[in-house]
Design a protein around this motif. Sequence first.
Motif: not given
Length: 610
Positions: A269, A373-374, A377-378, A460, A508, A511, A514-515, A531
């Motif tokens: 994040d 961030g956590d 994407f949850e 989220n 999601l 993540k 994002l990755r 994570k």
Amino acid sequence: MSGFIGIISSQPQETNTALLDLSAIAIASCCDDYTGSWHSHQADLRFGWLKTSEDTAEEHLPFSVDENLRIVGDVRLDNRIALVTELGAFFEAINSSTPDSYLLLYAYKHWGEDCLQHIAGDFAFAIWNEQTGNLFCARDHFGLIPFYYASYEKRFLFTNFYHALKDIPDLMSELSDDVLQDYLRSGQNKRFDQTIYKKIKKLPPAHKLIYEDGETYISRYWEIPSHMEPIRYKTTKEYVSHFYNLFEQSIKDRTRSNKIASSLSGGMDSSSITAIAKKVLNENYGDNHTLVSFNIAYTQLVSEKEGYFAMLISRHLNIPIEQYIAEDYVKNVAQPLTTWIPEPAGVPSATAESQILSDTTTFSRIYLTGFGGDPLFEFEPLSHRRLSMQGYWLQPFLDNLIFYKTFGHLIRTIGQKIRKLIKKEPINNDKTPFWFNSSSVPDRYSPIKPNKDTPSMRSNFSMTENPYWSWLFETSHPGFTGKKVKVRQPFFTLDLYLFILALPPHVLYQKSLLRMSMIPYLPGEVIRRPKTLLFGNPLSQNLKKQEIQDRLEEIITQSGDFLAGKIDVPNLLAAIRDPVYADMSYTYFLPVSHVLLWKNYTFNNFTNLK
């Protein structure tokens, strides 16, 4: 970044001026680039400005467009270029350098209260209509900027700057039992609308307030849409491109300066935010910029690799990094407070974060964090229910099919559901330790979820519906910390948030989105890193130390009758050294300690707060 305070009163009172003079001094201690004021027989408005943007003119509030409407506020708008273009068609005075708060007032003049449907960002503001005697206020969608208010002695007081209320007589004389209980049990204020002081209220996120003829009207202006068209692209590349554009724009909107500080934990994040901040600064300022990253590492209490990965990323991005050893700070967890904070949110000297904010002020006024961030994407299971209610009956099935095909968890998921059917897990609603007075414990009380209808932190949906986040933003605001630095949260962006809510779970998971978007910007070792939790709990390990346990006992023993009716002190003292509670000691004992340390400093230093 701004601090503001105002009083609306139907009867002119000299005491209003005297009270706000003291409050303005508190605001100017942080916001001293410009100070302004305006008053009439009905209203007295004060303002202090701390410059955090290089692309707009100076912000001189209270500002008026017609000598009738006046605004004070702490305002940073997203996508301001589009707003400048739209409003510029109606107001000749608007240009690319018009300050955000001015734009907001123009938006109100053009759209009225519906202006809230046209703006997003970090804001709390008050617009006074001298002609009608109407005060219109609002707080942003996520509660990134606080808004406090109080009605007393035929006056209406409002501010975003908690410290500005300290010298107002009797305003902080009584504590709220509900919020005090929250702090004792969970270490946080779990109320959207209530402070720890009975007379001081909070405007919840995504709410507006109207004060007129001595009456206050509060209503919600936004909530998570009940009907949202799902976004389903044909290729992963399309998801990544859409996400990246929104993510980069969020960081651009929050880095309108050439001097930026950024958290760099070593996880995905904050690393992603730091990497894109570097790209944005390079594009906007070339070599004429400063970006410094900050990392907190443990070396003794637990084994972890955050420091290693943070160093790896800083070398990859070619940016300086300042590393803080957490043990140097957590050892102070039971030490007396050395400065006042408005609520018992912890011991500032026991956190490296407090020192980081202080060090940031030496070169920057903006500090970026990776909070959010956590949960962002949850995937929230309620999203599937919402799709079904909207008539997309087949979509949840197709989403799950793609998810299982991508990650191969079908057999495991089926097995888990079968085990749940065969053996129903017992439900234990009593999560409160035995030393709390049972008569003061609400039914089904949970330190994570404030009530059964509120999303947990692993969702989220929680970013707008769990009070933890708005409380976190309140306690990191300069009006709370006293630090001349604005903490900004790029993941809490409305456009980005609504986009994520419309996505399928497979993009999601872990993540993935994002990755994939960060592959060009971060080392592969970081992209591939799962994570990772700390190997142990450092706070619990710290509380096992003899000297800290001795100090906790001393603090609790000397609490007098403050805990009467709330906590059985002998049972609490016995539990401190009980190994049964050792692993969760930070959850059980630190909140009580924080409240007592805060109470001691407050009552010993401020006679009007007793």
